[in-house]
Design a protein around this motif. Structure first.
Motif, PDB file in Angstrom:
ATOM      1  N   LYS A   3       0.850  -1.186   0.000  1.00 42.49           N
ATOM      2  CA  LYS A   3       0.000   0.000   0.000  1.00 42.49           C
ATOM      3  C   LYS A   3       0.889   1.240   0.000  1.00 42.49           C
ATOM      4  O   LYS A   3       2.020   1.203   0.485  1.00 42.49           O
ATOM      5  CB  LYS A   3      -0.895   0.018   1.238  1.00 42.49           C
ATOM      6  N   TYR A   4       0.360   2.317  -0.536  1.00 43.83           N
ATOM      7  CA  TYR A   4       1.078   3.593  -0.553  1.00 43.83           C
ATOM      8  C   TYR A   4       0.191   4.666   0.050  1.00 43.83           C
ATOM      9  O   TYR A   4      -1.025   4.649  -0.133  1.00 43.83           O
ATOM     10  CB  TYR A   4       1.462   3.980  -1.985  1.00 43.83           C
ATOM     11  N   VAL A   5       0.815   5.597   0.767  1.00 48.33           N
ATOM     12  CA  VAL A   5       0.060   6.656   1.435  1.00 48.33           C
ATOM     13  C   VAL A   5       0.463   8.021   0.878  1.00 48.33           C
ATOM     14  O   VAL A   5       1.640   8.284   0.626  1.00 48.33           O
ATOM     15  CB  VAL A   5       0.255   6.594   2.971  1.00 48.33           C
ATOM     16  N   GLY A  10      -2.960  11.871   3.426  1.00 51.71           N
ATOM     17  CA  GLY A  10      -3.114  10.616   4.148  1.00 51.71           C
ATOM     18  C   GLY A  10      -3.918   9.549   3.422  1.00 51.71           C
ATOM     19  O   GLY A  10      -4.136   8.465   3.964  1.00 51.71           O
ATOM     20  N   TYR A  11      -4.360   9.834   2.198  1.00 50.85           N
ATOM     21  CA  TYR A  11      -5.082   8.820   1.416  1.00 50.85           C
ATOM     22  C   TYR A  11      -4.193   7.590   1.244  1.00 50.85           C
ATOM     23  O   TYR A  11      -3.001   7.710   0.962  1.00 50.85           O
ATOM     24  CB  TYR A  11      -5.463   9.383   0.045  1.00 50.85           C
ATOM     25  N   ILE A  12      -4.769   6.423   1.429  1.00 50.70           N
ATOM     26  CA  ILE A  12      -4.009   5.184   1.255  1.00 50.70           C
ATOM     27  C   ILE A  12      -4.461   4.498  -0.025  1.00 50.70           C
ATOM     28  O   ILE A  12      -5.648   4.191  -0.187  1.00 50.70           O
ATOM     29  CB  ILE A  12      -4.187   4.245   2.461  1.00 50.70           C
ATOM     30  N   TYR A  13      -3.498   4.303  -0.930  1.00 54.15           N
ATOM     31  CA  TYR A  13      -3.787   3.530  -2.136  1.00 54.15           C
ATOM     32  C   TYR A  13      -3.576   2.060  -1.806  1.00 54.15           C
ATOM     33  O   TYR A  13      -2.477   1.646  -1.448  1.00 54.15           O
ATOM     34  CB  TYR A  13      -2.884   3.925  -3.315  1.00 54.15           C
ATOM     35  N   ASP A  14      -4.644   1.296  -1.911  1.00 52.52           N
ATOM     36  CA  ASP A  14      -4.602  -0.143  -1.654  1.00 52.52           C
ATOM     37  C   ASP A  14      -4.737  -0.862  -2.992  1.00 52.52           C
ATOM     38  O   ASP A  14      -5.779  -0.772  -3.641  1.00 52.52           O
ATOM     39  CB  ASP A  14      -5.750  -0.526  -0.722  1.00 52.52           C
ATOM     40  N   PRO A  15      -3.680  -1.559  -3.419  1.00 53.18           N
ATOM     41  CA  PRO A  15      -3.735  -2.236  -4.715  1.00 53.18           C
ATOM     42  C   PRO A  15      -4.893  -3.228  -4.837  1.00 53.18           C
ATOM     43  O   PRO A  15      -5.408  -3.437  -5.930  1.00 53.18           O
ATOM     44  CB  PRO A  15      -2.398  -2.972  -4.802  1.00 53.18           C
ATOM     45  N   SER A  29      -0.863  -2.726  -9.095  1.00 52.26           N
ATOM     46  CA  SER A  29       0.175  -2.277  -8.167  1.00 52.26           C
ATOM     47  C   SER A  29       0.431  -0.789  -8.370  1.00 52.26           C
ATOM     48  O   SER A  29       0.165  -0.236  -9.446  1.00 52.26           O
ATOM     49  CB  SER A  29       1.467  -3.064  -8.375  1.00 52.26           C
ATOM     50  N   PHE A  30       0.946  -0.142  -7.339  1.00 52.77           N
ATOM     51  CA  PHE A  30       1.194   1.300  -7.417  1.00 52.77           C
ATOM     52  C   PHE A  30       2.122   1.632  -8.581  1.00 52.77           C
ATOM     53  O   PHE A  30       1.928   2.618  -9.280  1.00 52.77           O
ATOM     54  CB  PHE A  30       1.787   1.806  -6.096  1.00 52.77           C
ATOM     55  N   GLU A  31       3.109   0.786  -8.792  1.00 52.50           N
ATOM     56  CA  GLU A  31       4.074   1.020  -9.867  1.00 52.50           C
ATOM     57  C   GLU A  31       3.419   0.982 -11.246  1.00 52.50           C
ATOM     58  O   GLU A  31       3.919   1.585 -12.191  1.00 52.50           O
ATOM     59  CB  GLU A  31       5.204  -0.017  -9.806  1.00 52.50           C
ATOM     60  N   ASP A  32       2.300   0.267 -11.357  1.00 47.78           N
ATOM     61  CA  ASP A  32       1.627   0.117 -12.647  1.00 47.78           C
ATOM     62  C   ASP A  32       0.540   1.157 -12.907  1.00 47.78           C
ATOM     63  O   ASP A  32      -0.067   1.165 -13.976  1.00 47.78           O
ATOM     64  CB  ASP A  32       1.024  -1.290 -12.763  1.00 47.78           C
ATOM     65  N   ILE A  33       0.306   2.033 -11.933  1.00 45.49           N
ATOM     66  CA  ILE A  33      -0.666   3.115 -12.143  1.00 45.49           C
ATOM     67  C   ILE A  33      -0.068   4.094 -13.157  1.00 45.49           C
ATOM     68  O   ILE A  33       1.127   4.382 -13.100  1.00 45.49           O
ATOM     69  CB  ILE A  33      -0.947   3.865 -10.819  1.00 45.49           C
ATOM     70  N   PRO A  34      -0.873   4.610 -14.076  1.00 46.89           N
ATOM     71  CA  PRO A  34      -0.341   5.595 -15.034  1.00 46.89           C
ATOM     72  C   PRO A  34       0.303   6.786 -14.318  1.00 46.89           C
ATOM     73  O   PRO A  34      -0.143   7.194 -13.243  1.00 46.89           O
ATOM     74  CB  PRO A  34      -1.582   6.042 -15.813  1.00 46.89           C
ATOM     75  N   ASP A  35       1.348   7.331 -14.917  1.00 51.63           N
ATOM     76  CA  ASP A  35       2.081   8.440 -14.300  1.00 51.63           C
ATOM     77  C   ASP A  35       1.237   9.695 -14.138  1.00 51.63           C
ATOM     78  O   ASP A  35       1.551  10.552 -13.315  1.00 51.63           O
ATOM     79  CB  ASP A  35       3.340   8.764 -15.110  1.00 51.63           C
TER      80      ASP A  35
END
Length: 54
Positions: A3-5, A10-15, A29-35
């Protein structure tokens, strides 16, 4: 998957959940989200996210 915050709001991105309202399917995954994706709460870019300690 990690997860990334958002350091701004404070929003948490939950894959596992993704961000379907903004075109990110669950299981992305966070790495695969468009830039050009931005935090759905405060609008900052991916560079303002850090790995969650959870």
């Amino acid at each position: 998957m990690k997860k990334y915050v958002c350091v701004v709001c404070g929003y948490i991105y939950d894959p596992a959940e993704g961000d379907p309202d903004n075109g990110v399917n669950p299981g992305t995954s966070f790495e695969d989200i468009p830039d050009d994706w931005v935090c759905p709460l405060c609008g900052v870019g991916k560079d303002q996210f850090e790995p969650s300690e959870e």
